[in-house]
Design an enzyme around this catalytic site. Structure first.
Site, PDB file in Angstrom:
ATOM      1  N   ASP A 102       0.834  -1.203   0.000  1.00 28.37           N
ATOM      2  CA  ASP A 102       0.000   0.000   0.000  1.00 28.37           C
ATOM      3  C   ASP A 102       0.873   1.259   0.000  1.00 28.37           C
ATOM      4  OD1 ASP A 102      -2.406   1.351  -0.021  1.00 28.37           O
ATOM      5  OD2 ASP A 102      -2.707   1.225   2.150  1.00 28.37           O
ATOM      6  N   GLY A 126      -0.036   5.566  -4.243  1.00 26.85           N
ATOM      7  CA  GLY A 126      -0.641   6.861  -4.574  1.00 26.85           C
ATOM      8  C   GLY A 126      -0.032   7.974  -3.743  1.00 26.85           C
ATOM      9  N   HIS A 159       2.518   3.442  -8.849  1.00 22.24           N
ATOM     10  CA  HIS A 159       2.362   2.019  -9.177  1.00 22.24           C
ATOM     11  C   HIS A 159       3.572   1.526  -9.968  1.00 22.24           C
ATOM     12  CE1 HIS A 159      -1.593   2.332  -7.563  1.00 22.24           C
ATOM     13  NE2 HIS A 159      -2.118   2.980  -8.578  1.00 22.24           N
ATOM     14  N   ARG A 211     -11.894   2.118  -8.402  1.00 22.19           N
ATOM     15  CA  ARG A 211     -10.989   3.217  -8.788  1.00 22.19           C
ATOM     16  C   ARG A 211     -11.302   3.700 -10.210  1.00 22.19           C
ATOM     17  NH1 ARG A 211      -5.296   2.321  -5.794  1.00 22.19           N
ATOM     18  NH2 ARG A 211      -6.184   1.671  -3.805  1.00 22.19           N
ATOM     19  N   LEU A 219      10.821 -20.625  -4.486  1.00 19.44           N
ATOM     20  CA  LEU A 219       9.872 -19.684  -3.878  1.00 19.44           C
ATOM     21  C   LEU A 219       8.528 -19.831  -4.574  1.00 19.44           C
ATOM     22  CD1 LEU A 219       9.312 -17.117  -2.048  1.00 19.44           C
ATOM     23  CD2 LEU A 219       9.849 -15.748  -4.069  1.00 19.44           C
ATOM     24  N   ARG A 240      -5.100  -2.169   8.779  1.00 20.63           N
ATOM     25  CA  ARG A 240      -6.283  -2.989   8.487  1.00 20.63           C
ATOM     26  C   ARG A 240      -5.895  -4.013   7.442  1.00 20.63           C
ATOM     27  NH1 ARG A 240      -7.982   2.265   6.755  1.00 20.63           N
ATOM     28  NH2 ARG A 240      -7.401   2.631   4.578  1.00 20.63           N
ATOM     29  N   GLU A 254       1.031 -13.337  12.439  1.00 22.71           N
ATOM     30  CA  GLU A 254       1.529 -12.137  13.107  1.00 22.71           C
ATOM     31  C   GLU A 254       1.343 -10.970  12.145  1.00 22.71           C
ATOM     32  OE1 GLU A 254       2.716 -11.876  16.248  1.00 22.71           O
ATOM     33  OE2 GLU A 254       2.283 -14.012  16.532  1.00 22.71           O
TER      34      GLU A 254
HETATM   35  C1  IPE Z   1      -5.444  -2.880  -0.298  1.00 28.20           C
HETATM   36  O1  IPE Z   1      -5.107  -1.549  -0.458  1.00 28.20           O
HETATM   37  C2  IPE Z   1      -5.393  -3.586  -1.614  1.00 28.20           C
HETATM   38  C3  IPE Z   1      -4.059  -3.777  -2.196  1.00 28.20           C
HETATM   39  C4  IPE Z   1      -2.930  -3.440  -1.644  1.00 28.20           C
HETATM   40  C5  IPE Z   1      -4.052  -4.409  -3.484  1.00 28.20           C
HETATM   41  P1  IPE Z   1      -6.195  -0.411  -0.629  1.00 28.20           P
HETATM   42  O2  IPE Z   1      -5.453   0.876  -0.694  1.00 28.20           O
HETATM   43  O3  IPE Z   1      -7.088  -0.716  -1.768  1.00 28.20           O
HETATM   44  O4  IPE Z   1      -7.036  -0.555   0.722  1.00 28.20           O
HETATM   45  P2  IPE Z   1      -7.932   0.480   1.518  1.00 28.20           P
HETATM   46  O5  IPE Z   1      -8.934   1.029   0.548  1.00 28.20           O
HETATM   47  O6  IPE Z   1      -7.022   1.558   2.013  1.00 28.20           O
HETATM   48  O7  IPE Z   1      -8.514  -0.314   2.638  1.00 28.20           O
HETATM   49  C1  IPE Z   2      -1.431   0.270  -3.393  1.00 25.49           C
HETATM   50  O1  IPE Z   2      -1.274   1.644  -3.387  1.00 25.49           O
HETATM   51  C2  IPE Z   2      -1.661  -0.273  -4.781  1.00 25.49           C
HETATM   52  C3  IPE Z   2      -2.983  -0.858  -4.981  1.00 25.49           C
HETATM   53  C4  IPE Z   2      -3.937  -0.904  -4.101  1.00 25.49           C
HETATM   54  C5  IPE Z   2      -3.250  -1.402  -6.299  1.00 25.49           C
HETATM   55  P1  IPE Z   2      -2.504   2.629  -3.380  1.00 25.49           P
HETATM   56  O2  IPE Z   2      -2.860   2.953  -4.800  1.00 25.49           O
HETATM   57  O3  IPE Z   2      -3.613   2.102  -2.557  1.00 25.49           O
HETATM   58  O4  IPE Z   2      -1.858   3.892  -2.699  1.00 25.49           O
HETATM   59  P2  IPE Z   2      -2.521   4.892  -1.657  1.00 25.49           P
HETATM   60  O5  IPE Z   2      -3.092   4.059  -0.557  1.00 25.49           O
HETATM   61  O6  IPE Z   2      -3.567   5.642  -2.405  1.00 25.49           O
HETATM   62  O7  IPE Z   2      -1.395   5.764  -1.213  1.00 25.49           O
HETATM   63 MG    MG Z   3      -4.137   2.308  -0.616  1.00 27.64          MG
END
Ligand code: IPE
Ligand code: IPE
Ligand code: MG
Length: 243
Positions: A11, A14, A28, A62, A122, A184, A197
């Site tokens: 995560d 963005g 990404h 999205r 792996l 989460r 864990e």
């Molecule tokens: C969880 O991240 C999904 C992936 C990492 C692929 P999100 O950014 O989509 O999750 P929320 O919306 O913050 O819970």
């Molecule tokens: C995780 O990064 C990538 C995916 C969920 C595909 P995010 O795109 O959720 O990045 P943030 O959470 O907006 O920073």
């Molecule tokens: Mg995210």
């Protein structure tokens, strides 16, 4: 000997991009470098199964442009990394729905699954269009079909049977890592993580490297897993049961 199963919720792409004043997809793109590095480093720190959460069933919410870029990146990753994955003994599998993955990405993914099928160093599980609640729903459907056809009695539905229906032969994860500060699970491996864990780090995914994964694993190794039981301190005398 089987090693660790680590799941990663990748995560913060963005936020990484925003911090640099760039569009989200640049995050990404940068995140792919982290994937490559973590996949290379994982076997060296005792990981034998690595599950990467790349696209959740809810990520369809999205903007279409972002979704399109994510699947373009998946296609690129599968194409570019295939040879290295084969050579380094990585076996790639997919968890999640297949039917909504764009055709061109699915074709490259399938080529990679096929090419890497003999890898034994792996096991890399890519969770794409994945959600645990979907996986549990699928398992419930599969079990119900057996009950309906008469080859399974409801009393025979055990925890082990459900576990196999949900996770197949893949061992449950030992450790779940989530980057970017959020605490989460976002519908990732809910059943399988019953005793995993959890490790949260503020590092954004594009900044995460194998050293960060090694740090997570070393913290994991200091944790005491009890699985609901009581552990006696090593030096304490063991009580003798008389009777
Ligand atoms: C969880 O991240 C999904 C992936 C990492 C692929 P999100 O950014 O989509 O999750 P929320 O919306 O913050 O819970
Ligand atoms: C995780 O990064 C990538 C995916 C969920 C595909 P995010 O795109 O959720 O990045 P943030 O959470 O907006 O920073
Ligand atoms: Mg995210």
């Amino acid at each position: 000997m089987s090693g660790l199963h680590v799941g990663i919720i990748m995560d913060g792409n963005g936020r990484w991009a925003r911090a640099q004043g760039r569009p989200r997809w640049r995050g990404h793109l940068a995140g792919v470098d982290s994937v490559r590095d973590v996949v290379r480093g994982a076997p060296e720190i005792g990981i034998t199964t690595l599950t990467l959460y790349a696209f959740s069933s809810d990520n369809w919410k999205r903007p279409p442009g972002e979704v399109g870029r994510l699947f373009w990146l998946l296609r690129e990753y599968c194409q570019r990394e295939r040879n290295e994955l084969v050579e380094s003994g990585v076996r790639v599998t997919h968890v999640g729905r297949r039917d909504r993955i764009p055709q061109s990405a699915l074709a490259e993914l399938d080529r990679t699954l096929k090419a890497t099928a003999r890898g034994h160093r792996l096991h890399l599980q890519l969770a794409i269009d994945y959600g645990s609640r979907w996986a549990l729903t699928e398992a419930a459907r599969a079990i119900s079909r057996h009950v309906a056809s008469g080859d399974l009695r409801p009393e025979e539905i055990s925890l082990d049977l459900l576990d196999r229906a949900v996770a197949g032969e893949v061992p449950n994860p030992d450790l779940i890592v989530r980057t970017a500060g959020e605490q989460r699970l976002s519908d990732f491996l809910l059943w399988e993580s019953a005793y995993a864990e959890l490790y949260f780090t503020d590092a954004l995914w594009p900044d995460f490297r194998r050293e960060d994964l090694a740090l997570a694993v070393s913290e994991f190794q200091r944790r005491e897993r009890r699985f609901g039981a009581v552990t006696a301190p090593a030096e304490a005398p063991q009580p003798t049961v008389v009777g």
